[in-house]
Design a protein around this motif. Structure first.
Motif, PDB file in Angstrom:
ATOM      1  N   LEU A  78       0.887  -1.257   0.129  1.00 16.96           N
ATOM      2  CA  LEU A  78      -0.003   0.106   0.049  1.00 16.96           C
ATOM      3  C   LEU A  78       0.851   1.395  -0.239  1.00 16.96           C
ATOM      4  N   ARG A  79       1.775   1.118   0.650  1.00 21.25           N
ATOM      5  CA  ARG A  79       3.087   2.263   0.816  1.00 21.25           C
ATOM      6  C   ARG A  79       3.348   2.637  -0.748  1.00 21.25           C
ATOM      7  N   THR A  80       3.776   1.456  -1.289  1.00 19.39           N
ATOM      8  CA  THR A  80       4.306   1.810  -2.764  1.00 19.39           C
ATOM      9  C   THR A  80       3.013   2.569  -3.727  1.00 19.39           C
ATOM     10  N   GLU A  81       1.942   1.867  -3.372  1.00 25.02           N
ATOM     11  CA  GLU A  81       0.894   2.691  -4.381  1.00 25.02           C
ATOM     12  C   GLU A  81       0.608   4.263  -3.807  1.00 25.02           C
ATOM     13  N   ASP A 141       1.364  10.198  -4.355  1.00 27.43           N
ATOM     14  CA  ASP A 141       2.143  11.345  -3.999  1.00 27.43           C
ATOM     15  C   ASP A 141       2.790  11.887  -5.098  1.00 27.43           C
ATOM     16  N   THR A 142       3.746  11.041  -5.790  1.00 29.30           N
ATOM     17  CA  THR A 142       4.388  11.766  -6.948  1.00 29.30           C
ATOM     18  C   THR A 142       3.431  12.340  -8.156  1.00 29.30           C
ATOM     19  N   GLU A 143       2.343  11.523  -8.271  1.00 36.87           N
ATOM     20  CA  GLU A 143       1.452  11.985  -9.156  1.00 36.87           C
ATOM     21  C   GLU A 143       0.911  13.537  -9.006  1.00 36.87           C
ATOM     22  N   TYR A 144       0.658  13.521  -7.501  1.00 34.79           N
ATOM     23  CA  TYR A 144      -0.032  14.605  -7.102  1.00 34.79           C
ATOM     24  C   TYR A 144       1.306  15.882  -7.336  1.00 34.79           C
ATOM     25  N   ASP A 156       3.820  16.285  -9.012  1.00 36.45           N
ATOM     26  CA  ASP A 156       3.985  16.358 -10.459  1.00 36.45           C
ATOM     27  C   ASP A 156       2.911  17.260 -11.422  1.00 36.45           C
ATOM     28  N   GLY A 157       1.809  16.610 -10.884  1.00 34.02           N
ATOM     29  CA  GLY A 157       0.536  17.254 -11.417  1.00 34.02           C
ATOM     30  C   GLY A 157       0.315  18.641 -11.309  1.00 34.02           C
ATOM     31  N   LEU A 158       0.687  19.062  -9.952  1.00 34.28           N
ATOM     32  CA  LEU A 158       0.169  20.418  -9.445  1.00 34.28           C
ATOM     33  C   LEU A 158       1.481  21.227  -9.374  1.00 34.28           C
ATOM     34  N   ARG A 159       2.749  20.929  -9.849  1.00 33.96           N
ATOM     35  CA  ARG A 159       3.757  21.577  -9.744  1.00 33.96           C
ATOM     36  C   ARG A 159       3.610  23.158 -10.402  1.00 33.96           C
ATOM     37  N   THR A 160       3.184  23.020 -11.717  1.00 37.11           N
ATOM     38  CA  THR A 160       3.055  24.262 -12.545  1.00 37.11           C
ATOM     39  C   THR A 160       1.573  24.465 -12.868  1.00 37.11           C
ATOM     40  N   CYS A 161       1.174  25.562 -12.131  1.00 37.66           N
ATOM     41  CA  CYS A 161      -0.251  25.810 -12.403  1.00 37.66           C
ATOM     42  C   CYS A 161      -0.534  27.236 -12.470  1.00 37.66           C
ATOM     43  N   GLN A 162      -1.769  27.869 -13.088  1.00 40.09           N
ATOM     44  CA  GLN A 162      -1.862  29.190 -13.371  1.00 40.09           C
ATOM     45  C   GLN A 162      -2.177  29.901 -11.454  1.00 40.09           C
ATOM     46  N   ARG A 163      -2.776  28.985 -11.097  1.00 37.37           N
ATOM     47  CA  ARG A 163      -3.246  29.595  -9.953  1.00 37.37           C
ATOM     48  C   ARG A 163      -3.030  28.348  -8.596  1.00 37.37           C
ATOM     49  N   ARG A 164      -3.011  29.078  -7.338  1.00 37.17           N
ATOM     50  CA  ARG A 164      -2.608  27.905  -6.293  1.00 37.17           C
ATOM     51  C   ARG A 164      -3.519  27.924  -5.243  1.00 37.17           C
ATOM     52  N   GLU A 165      -4.582  28.646  -5.372  1.00 39.96           N
ATOM     53  CA  GLU A 165      -5.573  29.021  -4.138  1.00 39.96           C
ATOM     54  C   GLU A 165      -6.856  28.010  -4.422  1.00 39.96           C
ATOM     55  N   ILE A 166      -7.382  27.616  -3.527  1.00 40.84           N
ATOM     56  CA  ILE A 166      -8.668  26.480  -3.562  1.00 40.84           C
ATOM     57  C   ILE A 166      -9.338  27.020  -2.505  1.00 40.84           C
ATOM     58  N   VAL A 167     -10.656  27.249  -3.151  1.00 42.37           N
ATOM     59  CA  VAL A 167     -11.900  27.752  -2.206  1.00 42.37           C
ATOM     60  C   VAL A 167     -12.632  26.526  -1.920  1.00 42.37           C
ATOM     61  N   THR A 168     -12.603  26.068  -0.679  1.00 42.09           N
ATOM     62  CA  THR A 168     -13.447  24.607  -0.336  1.00 42.09           C
ATOM     63  C   THR A 168     -14.370  25.014   0.764  1.00 42.09           C
ATOM     64  N   SER A 169     -15.418  23.957   0.521  1.00 46.60           N
ATOM     65  CA  SER A 169     -16.541  24.347   1.457  1.00 46.60           C
ATOM     66  C   SER A 169     -16.163  24.342   2.970  1.00 46.60           C
ATOM     67  N   HIS A 170     -15.467  23.280   3.262  1.00 46.09           N
ATOM     68  CA  HIS A 170     -15.079  23.242   4.725  1.00 46.09           C
ATOM     69  C   HIS A 170     -13.443  23.046   4.611  1.00 46.09           C
ATOM     70  N   ARG A 188       1.033  19.711   1.650  1.00 42.76           N
ATOM     71  CA  ARG A 188       1.889  18.915   0.768  1.00 42.76           C
ATOM     72  C   ARG A 188       2.370  19.494  -0.391  1.00 42.76           C
ATOM     73  N   TYR A 189       1.416  20.083  -1.217  1.00 41.18           N
ATOM     74  CA  TYR A 189       1.661  20.190  -2.587  1.00 41.18           C
ATOM     75  C   TYR A 189       1.553  21.802  -2.893  1.00 41.18           C
ATOM     76  N   LYS A 190       1.879  22.394  -2.016  1.00 42.04           N
ATOM     77  CA  LYS A 190       2.097  23.970  -1.887  1.00 42.04           C
ATOM     78  C   LYS A 190       1.178  24.518  -2.459  1.00 42.04           C
ATOM     79  N   LEU A 191      -0.130  24.473  -2.216  1.00 39.64           N
ATOM     80  CA  LEU A 191      -1.494  25.104  -2.400  1.00 39.64           C
ATOM     81  C   LEU A 191      -2.021  25.942  -1.170  1.00 39.64           C
TER      82      LEU A 191
END
Ligand SMILES: [Zn+2]
Length: 327
Positions: free
Chosen positions: A199-202, A207-210, A212-226, A235-238
Protein backbone atom coordinates in the motif's frame (compact mmCIF):
# COMPACT_ATOMS: atom_id res chain seq x y z
CA UNK A 1 -1.08 13.58 28.32
CA UNK A 2 -3.60 13.64 31.11
CA UNK A 3 -6.08 11.80 28.94
CA UNK A 4 -3.51 9.18 28.02
CA UNK A 5 -2.63 8.59 31.63
CA UNK A 6 -6.23 8.23 32.67
CA UNK A 7 -6.85 5.84 29.78
CA UNK A 8 -3.96 3.73 30.87
CA UNK A 9 -5.40 3.56 34.33
CA UNK A 10 -8.78 2.63 32.88
CA UNK A 11 -7.13 -0.04 30.77
CA UNK A 12 -5.32 -1.49 33.71
CA UNK A 13 -8.52 -1.52 35.70
CA UNK A 14 -10.41 -3.17 32.88
CA UNK A 15 -7.71 -5.79 32.45
CA UNK A 16 -7.70 -6.49 36.18
CA UNK A 17 -11.47 -6.85 36.18
CA UNK A 18 -11.37 -9.21 33.23
CA UNK A 19 -8.62 -11.26 34.83
CA UNK A 20 -10.58 -11.40 38.07
CA UNK A 21 -13.64 -12.60 36.20
CA UNK A 22 -11.56 -15.25 34.46
CA UNK A 23 -12.23 -13.79 31.06
CA UNK A 24 -9.87 -13.10 28.22
CA UNK A 25 -10.41 -9.79 26.56
CA UNK A 26 -11.51 -11.17 23.19
CA UNK A 27 -13.69 -14.01 24.37
CA UNK A 28 -16.87 -11.99 24.47
CA UNK A 29 -18.89 -12.75 21.35
CA UNK A 30 -22.01 -10.76 22.19
CA UNK A 31 -21.29 -7.91 19.78
CA UNK A 32 -18.22 -9.25 18.04
CA UNK A 33 -18.35 -8.63 14.31
CA UNK A 34 -15.48 -10.97 13.42
CA UNK A 35 -15.69 -14.48 12.06
CA UNK A 36 -13.94 -17.19 14.06
CA UNK A 37 -10.21 -16.90 13.56
CA UNK A 38 -10.40 -13.42 12.14
CA UNK A 39 -9.50 -10.19 13.89
CA UNK A 40 -12.60 -8.04 14.32
CA UNK A 41 -11.63 -4.47 13.43
CA UNK A 42 -13.98 -1.56 13.93
CA UNK A 43 -12.96 1.49 11.88
CA UNK A 44 -14.31 4.88 12.87
CA UNK A 45 -14.72 6.28 9.34
CA UNK A 46 -13.90 5.54 5.72
CA UNK A 47 -10.15 6.18 5.22
CA UNK A 48 -9.44 4.07 8.30
CA UNK A 49 -11.72 1.33 6.98
CA UNK A 50 -9.80 1.47 3.69
CA UNK A 51 -6.48 1.10 5.54
CA UNK A 52 -7.71 -1.75 7.74
CA UNK A 53 -9.14 -3.66 4.78
CA UNK A 54 -6.07 -3.22 2.61
CA UNK A 55 -3.62 -4.13 5.35
CA UNK A 56 -5.74 -6.70 7.15
CA UNK A 57 -6.74 -8.58 3.99
CA UNK A 58 -8.64 -11.80 4.65
CA UNK A 59 -7.27 -12.10 8.17
CA UNK A 60 -9.59 -9.38 9.45
CA UNK A 61 -13.24 -8.42 9.34
CA UNK A 62 -13.71 -4.67 9.14
CA UNK A 63 -16.83 -2.72 9.99
CA UNK A 64 -17.22 1.05 9.69
CA UNK A 65 -19.01 3.09 12.36
CA UNK A 66 -19.79 5.90 9.92
CA UNK A 67 -22.35 4.58 7.48
CA UNK A 68 -22.16 5.58 3.80
CA UNK A 69 -23.77 8.97 3.27
CA UNK A 70 -23.20 10.05 6.87
CA UNK A 71 -20.90 12.89 7.88
CA UNK A 72 -18.25 11.57 10.29
CA UNK A 73 -17.79 14.89 12.13
CA UNK A 74 -21.10 14.78 13.94
CA UNK A 75 -21.25 11.01 14.28
CA UNK A 76 -23.42 9.68 17.03
CA UNK A 77 -23.29 6.04 18.04
CA UNK A 78 -26.32 3.94 18.82
CA UNK A 79 -26.05 1.46 21.70
CA UNK A 80 -25.34 -1.41 19.33
CA UNK A 81 -22.40 0.49 17.85
CA UNK A 82 -21.06 1.34 21.29
CA UNK A 83 -21.21 -2.41 21.96
CA UNK A 84 -19.30 -3.04 18.73
CA UNK A 85 -16.54 -0.69 19.85
CA UNK A 86 -16.41 -2.15 23.34
CA UNK A 87 -16.18 -5.72 22.01
CA UNK A 88 -13.86 -5.07 19.06
CA UNK A 89 -10.55 -6.86 18.86
CA UNK A 90 -9.18 -3.58 17.53
CA UNK A 91 -10.74 -0.14 17.14
CA UNK A 92 -9.05 2.13 14.59
CA UNK A 93 -9.99 5.73 15.27
CA UNK A 94 -8.70 9.30 15.40
CA UNK A 95 -8.97 10.85 18.84
CA UNK A 96 -10.37 14.36 18.95
CA UNK A 97 -12.32 13.91 15.70
CA UNK A 98 -15.43 12.03 16.84
CA UNK A 99 -16.15 12.52 20.55
CA UNK A 100 -18.73 9.72 20.64
CA UNK A 101 -16.12 7.26 19.39
CA UNK A 102 -13.54 8.53 21.91
CA UNK A 103 -16.02 7.84 24.69
CA UNK A 104 -16.79 4.34 23.48
CA UNK A 105 -13.08 3.61 23.14
CA UNK A 106 -12.56 4.53 26.78
CA UNK A 107 -15.03 1.79 27.64
CA UNK A 108 -13.15 -0.60 25.36
CA UNK A 109 -9.84 -0.01 27.07
CA UNK A 110 -6.80 1.44 25.34
CA UNK A 111 -5.13 -1.88 24.56
CA UNK A 112 -7.79 -2.67 21.98
CA UNK A 113 -7.59 0.68 20.27
CA UNK A 114 -5.28 2.15 17.67
CA UNK A 115 -5.33 5.93 17.71
CA UNK A 116 -4.30 7.35 14.34
CA UNK A 117 -3.79 10.77 15.95
CA UNK A 118 -0.83 9.35 17.87
CA UNK A 119 1.07 8.19 14.77
CA UNK A 120 2.00 11.35 12.93
CA UNK A 121 2.05 14.86 14.41
CA UNK A 122 -1.19 16.60 13.48
CA UNK A 123 -1.02 20.08 12.07
CA UNK A 124 -2.38 22.89 14.17
CA UNK A 125 -5.75 24.06 13.00
CA UNK A 126 -4.34 27.57 13.12
CA UNK A 127 -1.36 26.83 10.91
CA UNK A 128 -1.01 27.14 7.22
CA UNK A 129 -4.43 28.08 5.91
CA UNK A 130 -5.55 31.31 4.45
CA UNK A 131 -6.86 34.00 6.71
CA UNK A 132 -7.28 37.71 6.97
CA UNK A 133 -6.28 38.72 10.42
CA UNK A 134 -2.91 36.95 10.19
CA UNK A 135 -3.31 35.23 13.52
CA UNK A 136 -0.57 32.73 14.21
CA UNK A 137 1.71 34.16 11.60
CA UNK A 138 5.25 32.93 11.98
CA UNK A 139 4.15 29.79 13.83
CA UNK A 140 4.34 27.74 10.68
CA UNK A 141 7.60 26.47 9.33
CA UNK A 142 6.48 27.01 5.75
CA UNK A 143 7.44 30.54 4.89
CA UNK A 144 4.97 30.57 2.01
CA UNK A 145 2.05 30.00 4.31
CA UNK A 146 1.95 33.49 5.55
CA UNK A 147 -1.68 33.40 6.50
CA UNK A 148 -3.34 31.50 9.27
CA UNK A 149 -6.79 30.21 9.81
CA UNK A 150 -9.01 28.94 11.52
CA UNK A 151 -11.22 30.41 14.13
CA UNK A 152 -13.42 27.30 14.17
CA UNK A 153 -10.60 25.23 15.57
CA UNK A 154 -12.56 23.69 18.38
CA UNK A 155 -11.88 20.05 17.45
CA UNK A 156 -9.02 17.95 18.68
CA UNK A 157 -7.51 20.62 20.89
CA UNK A 158 -6.96 22.87 17.92
CA UNK A 159 -5.57 20.08 15.72
CA UNK A 160 -6.66 19.52 12.16
CA UNK A 161 -7.95 15.92 11.95
CA UNK A 162 -7.97 15.51 8.14
CA UNK A 163 -4.59 13.77 8.08
CA UNK A 164 -5.64 11.10 5.54
CA UNK A 165 -5.59 13.65 2.72
CA UNK A 166 -1.77 13.51 2.68
CA UNK A 167 -0.99 10.12 1.07
CA UNK A 168 2.47 9.96 2.64
CA UNK A 169 1.03 10.35 6.12
CA UNK A 170 -1.59 7.72 5.37
CA UNK A 171 1.25 5.36 4.38
CA UNK A 172 2.95 5.97 7.73
CA UNK A 173 -0.30 5.30 9.55
CA UNK A 174 -0.61 2.10 7.51
CA UNK A 175 2.81 0.87 8.61
CA UNK A 176 1.92 1.47 12.25
CA UNK A 177 -1.44 -0.22 11.82
CA UNK A 178 0.34 -3.27 10.39
CA UNK A 179 2.54 -3.38 13.50
CA UNK A 180 -0.50 -3.09 15.73
CA UNK A 181 -2.37 -5.84 13.88
CA UNK A 182 0.73 -8.01 14.06
CA UNK A 183 0.69 -7.71 17.84
CA UNK A 184 -3.00 -8.62 17.99
CA UNK A 185 -2.51 -11.52 15.58
CA UNK A 186 1.15 -12.62 15.49
CA UNK A 187 0.44 -15.53 13.10
CA UNK A 188 -0.27 -13.04 10.30
CA UNK A 189 2.23 -10.35 11.28
CA UNK A 190 4.39 -10.84 8.19
CA UNK A 191 1.31 -10.60 5.92
CA UNK A 192 0.25 -7.32 7.54
CA UNK A 193 3.71 -5.87 7.08
CA UNK A 194 3.85 -6.98 3.45
CA UNK A 195 0.42 -5.51 2.65
CA UNK A 196 1.31 -2.22 4.33
CA UNK A 197 4.45 -2.14 2.21
CA UNK A 198 2.44 -2.73 -0.97
CA UNK A 199 0.00 0.00 0.00
CA UNK A 200 2.89 2.35 0.76
CA UNK A 201 4.16 1.78 -2.78
CA UNK A 202 0.75 2.76 -4.19
CA UNK A 203 0.47 5.80 -1.93
CA UNK A 204 3.96 6.94 -2.85
CA UNK A 205 3.01 6.70 -6.52
CA UNK A 206 -0.09 8.77 -5.83
CA UNK A 207 2.04 11.33 -3.98
CA UNK A 208 4.37 11.61 -6.99
CA UNK A 209 1.40 12.09 -9.31
CA UNK A 210 0.15 14.91 -7.10
CA UNK A 211 3.53 16.60 -6.85
CA UNK A 212 4.06 16.39 -10.62
CA UNK A 213 0.47 17.25 -11.51
CA UNK A 214 0.33 20.34 -9.32
CA UNK A 215 3.82 21.65 -9.93
CA UNK A 216 3.03 24.22 -12.61
CA UNK A 217 -0.38 25.83 -12.28
CA UNK A 218 -1.83 29.23 -13.11
CA UNK A 219 -3.39 29.51 -9.65
CA UNK A 220 -2.59 27.87 -6.31
CA UNK A 221 -5.58 28.90 -4.18
CA UNK A 222 -8.49 26.54 -3.65
CA UNK A 223 -11.79 27.69 -2.20
CA UNK A 224 -13.35 24.74 -0.36
CA UNK A 225 -16.62 24.39 1.50
CA UNK A 226 -15.00 23.25 4.77
CA UNK A 227 -11.34 23.47 5.61
CA UNK A 228 -10.60 19.75 5.12
CA UNK A 229 -7.66 20.03 2.75
CA UNK A 230 -4.92 21.59 4.90
CA UNK A 231 -2.67 18.51 4.79
CA UNK A 232 -3.05 18.30 1.04
CA UNK A 233 -2.45 22.01 0.46
CA UNK A 234 0.57 21.94 2.83
CA UNK A 235 2.12 19.03 1.00
CA UNK A 236 1.61 20.31 -2.54
CA UNK A 237 2.14 23.99 -1.84
CA UNK A 238 -1.39 25.11 -2.51
CA UNK A 239 -3.38 27.52 -0.39
CA UNK A 240 -6.72 26.63 1.10
CA UNK A 241 -9.49 29.16 1.54
CA UNK A 242 -12.07 27.35 3.65
CA UNK A 243 -15.55 28.84 3.55
CA UNK A 244 -16.48 27.24 6.85
CA UNK A 245 -13.96 26.02 9.39
CA UNK A 246 -12.71 22.55 10.20
CA UNK A 247 -16.20 21.20 10.69
CA UNK A 248 -18.69 21.25 7.84
CA UNK A 249 -21.63 22.19 10.07
CA UNK A 250 -19.98 25.40 11.24
CA UNK A 251 -22.20 27.93 9.50
CA UNK A 252 -20.16 30.71 7.92
CA UNK A 253 -21.13 34.23 8.93
CA UNK A 254 -22.24 36.74 6.27
CA UNK A 255 -18.97 38.52 6.95
CA UNK A 256 -16.98 35.33 6.28
CA UNK A 257 -18.93 34.78 3.05
CA UNK A 258 -18.08 38.28 1.91
CA UNK A 259 -14.40 37.75 2.77
CA UNK A 260 -14.26 34.48 0.85
CA UNK A 261 -15.96 36.05 -2.16
CA UNK A 262 -13.43 38.86 -2.02
CA UNK A 263 -10.52 36.41 -1.89
CA UNK A 264 -11.99 34.30 -4.66
CA UNK A 265 -12.13 37.40 -6.84
CA UNK A 266 -8.66 38.50 -5.83
CA UNK A 267 -7.18 35.12 -6.80
CA UNK A 268 -9.41 34.81 -9.85
CA UNK A 269 -10.71 31.49 -8.63
CA UNK A 270 -12.72 30.02 -11.47
CA UNK A 271 -14.00 27.15 -9.35
CA UNK A 272 -15.51 26.92 -5.88
CA UNK A 273 -15.32 23.41 -4.45
CA UNK A 274 -18.02 21.64 -2.54
CA UNK A 275 -18.15 18.09 -1.22
CA UNK A 276 -20.36 15.07 -1.47
CA UNK A 277 -21.64 14.84 2.11
CA UNK A 278 -22.42 18.51 2.67
CA UNK A 279 -24.99 20.76 1.01
CA UNK A 280 -23.47 22.69 -1.91
CA UNK A 281 -25.62 25.77 -1.17
CA UNK A 282 -22.95 27.98 0.37
CA UNK A 283 -20.41 27.13 -2.32
CA UNK A 284 -23.04 27.84 -4.97
CA UNK A 285 -23.84 31.20 -3.42
CA UNK A 286 -20.22 32.31 -3.54
CA UNK A 287 -19.72 30.87 -7.02
CA UNK A 288 -22.71 32.82 -8.30
CA UNK A 289 -21.48 35.99 -6.67
CA UNK A 290 -18.01 35.82 -8.19
CA UNK A 291 -19.05 34.21 -11.48
CA UNK A 292 -17.22 30.94 -10.84
CA UNK A 293 -18.15 27.33 -11.47
CA UNK A 294 -18.57 24.72 -8.76
CA UNK A 295 -16.92 21.30 -8.67
CA UNK A 296 -16.75 18.40 -6.25
CA UNK A 297 -13.56 17.91 -4.28
CA UNK A 298 -14.00 14.83 -2.12
CA UNK A 299 -12.47 15.03 1.39
CA UNK A 300 -12.93 11.22 1.63
CA UNK A 301 -14.84 11.53 4.88
CA UNK A 302 -17.15 8.84 3.55
CA UNK A 303 -16.62 6.08 0.99
CA UNK A 304 -16.56 7.36 -2.61
CA UNK A 305 -19.53 6.38 -4.78
CA UNK A 306 -17.16 4.49 -7.07
CA UNK A 307 -13.76 3.01 -6.45
CA UNK A 308 -11.72 3.62 -3.33
CA UNK A 309 -9.43 6.12 -1.62
CA UNK A 310 -6.82 5.87 -4.37
CA UNK A 311 -9.20 6.36 -7.30
CA UNK A 312 -11.09 9.17 -5.54
CA UNK A 313 -7.81 10.95 -4.82
CA UNK A 314 -6.91 10.67 -8.51
CA UNK A 315 -10.28 12.15 -9.45
CA UNK A 316 -9.55 14.99 -6.99
CA UNK A 317 -6.19 15.55 -8.65
CA UNK A 318 -7.80 15.86 -12.10
CA UNK A 319 -10.40 18.24 -10.68
CA UNK A 320 -7.68 20.39 -9.11
CA UNK A 321 -5.58 20.42 -12.27
CA UNK A 322 -8.52 21.60 -14.33
CA UNK A 323 -9.60 24.22 -11.81
CA UNK A 324 -6.11 25.61 -11.21
CA UNK A 325 -4.98 25.57 -14.83
CA UNK A 326 -2.07 23.18 -14.32
CA UNK A 327 0.08 22.23 -17.27
ZN1 LIG B 1 -13.90 17.40 7.81
Amino acid sequence: MTVRTSRRILTTTAAALLAAAGLTACADDSGDVSQPGEVGVVAAFYPLQFLAERIGGDAVTVSNLTKPGAEPHDLELNPRQVGEVVDADLVVYLSGFQPAVDEAVEQNGGDHAFDVAGVTPLRDAAAGDHDHDHEGEGEDEHAEDEHAEDEHAEEGGGKDPHVWLDPTRLATIGDKLAERLGKADPDHAADYTARAGALRTELTKLDTEYADGLRTCQRREIVTSHAAFGYLTDRYKLEQIGISGLTPEAEPSPQRLAEVAEEAREHQAGTIFFETLVSPKVAETIAREVGAKTAVLDPLEGPPADGDYLSAMRTNLQTLRTALGCS
